[in-house]
Design an enzyme around this catalytic site. Structure first.
Site, short mmCIF file in Angstrom:
data_model
loop_
_atom_site.label_atom_id
_atom_site.label_comp_id
_atom_site.label_asym_id
_atom_site.label_seq_id
_atom_site.Cartn_x
_atom_site.Cartn_y
_atom_site.Cartn_z
CG ASP A 13 -18.13 43.94 -8.97
OD1 ASP A 13 -17.72 42.73 -7.89
OD2 ASP A 13 -18.78 44.84 -9.94
CG ASP A 15 -15.57 39.68 -13.52
OD1 ASP A 15 -14.70 40.61 -13.36
OD2 ASP A 15 -15.99 38.64 -13.06
CG ASP A 210 -22.06 45.86 -12.03
OD1 ASP A 210 -20.51 44.72 -10.91
OD2 ASP A 210 -22.32 44.71 -12.56
#
Length: 265
Positions: A13, A15, A210
């Site tokens: 991922d 961001d 996240d």
């Protein structure tokens, strides 16, 4: 435990993971990016960002010779040397927008998507520059939403979207609407099979993310790094606990911490 000289593939991922949630810097992760490149380990960006955004970032990260997954799995890009260069999974952007506008007009749902607002508003929501906000609006198969309505209305809209073959997934800042067949997990599985065919053996896969929209990706890989998120969303994973590492650090510091935990020479 995976090793750098395994047939390893890393899915990440952006961001809040490889990129800092606020500054968008990846500097704390640069050492591992260099080491992975030296060992020929593909680092596959797997993100809610658009193809236009990822293409620019790939050049900066020196990953532009590799595939990537954009728009939460609604879009898969391959380098020209590896086959057809892209595909949209599920509904295209025009269809997603048509359904959202129809539902809002009929039920007075309170939300705004990127297709409803100006580049300046997207920049204000995201902290991106105006130019980068324009790249974020060049969408192929998904729409980010800011929801302003009630929880019962949200549940109602989610049900109506499902009836239209669309699904909602939660990102770090937005809800994302896309085709039901799309998703980071499905796209990761597709690329793992792509690498298996290329190499004539199954790759060892490691994923880092996240947010809740990363769960399907983290469940699709062999080893999962759950990076500490700046949110209160739970991150349950359906896999063996010794194949999961949950970092104590955020963003690219957590990214580095996760690789330090799992990878050995």
């Amino acid at each position: 435990m995976p090793y750098l000289d395994d047939s390893l593939v890393v899915f990440t991922d952006l961001d809040g993971s490889l990129l800092d949630h606020d500054s968008y810097s990846w500097q704390p992760a640069q050492g591992w990016l260099d080491k992975l490149a030296q060992h020929g380990v593909p680092v596959i960006i797997t993100t809610s960002k658009t193809s236009a955004e990822v293409s620019s970032l790939q050049r900066d990260l020196q990953l532009n010779h590799l595939p990537f997954i954009a728009e939460n799995g609604a879009y898969i890009h391959l380098p020209a040397s590896e086959g057809p260069q892209h595909q949209v999974i599920g509904a295209d952007y025009q269809r997603v927008r048509e359904i959202l506008v129809q539902l809002r007009q009929r039920y007075d749902f309170e939300f705004r998507g990127f297709g409803d607002v100006s580049p300046q508003q997207v920049a204000d929501w995201t902290g991106l520059s105006l130019d980068d906000a324009r790249l974020a609006m060049q969408r192929e198969g998904s729409e980010p939403l800011m929801w302003f309505g009630s929880q019962p209305d949200f549940a109602h809209m989610e049900k109506l979207l499902a009836e239209e073959g669309l699904a909602l997934t939660r990102g770090g800042r937005f809800w994302h609407v896309m085709g039901r067949e799309a998703g980071k997990g499905q796209a990761v599985k597709w690329l793992i099979e792509h690498y298996r065919q290329q190499r004539n053996n199954p790759p060892v896969s490691l994923g880092l993310g996240d947010g809740p929209n990363d769960i399907s990706m983290l469940e699709a890989v062999d080893f999962a790094v759950v990076i500490r998120g700046k949110h209160d969303q739970k991150m349950p994973l359906n896999k063996a606990e010794n194949n999961i590492y949950r970092t104590t650090l955020y963003g690219p510091e957590g990214w580095r911490q996760g690789l330090d935990h799992f990878l050995s020479l």
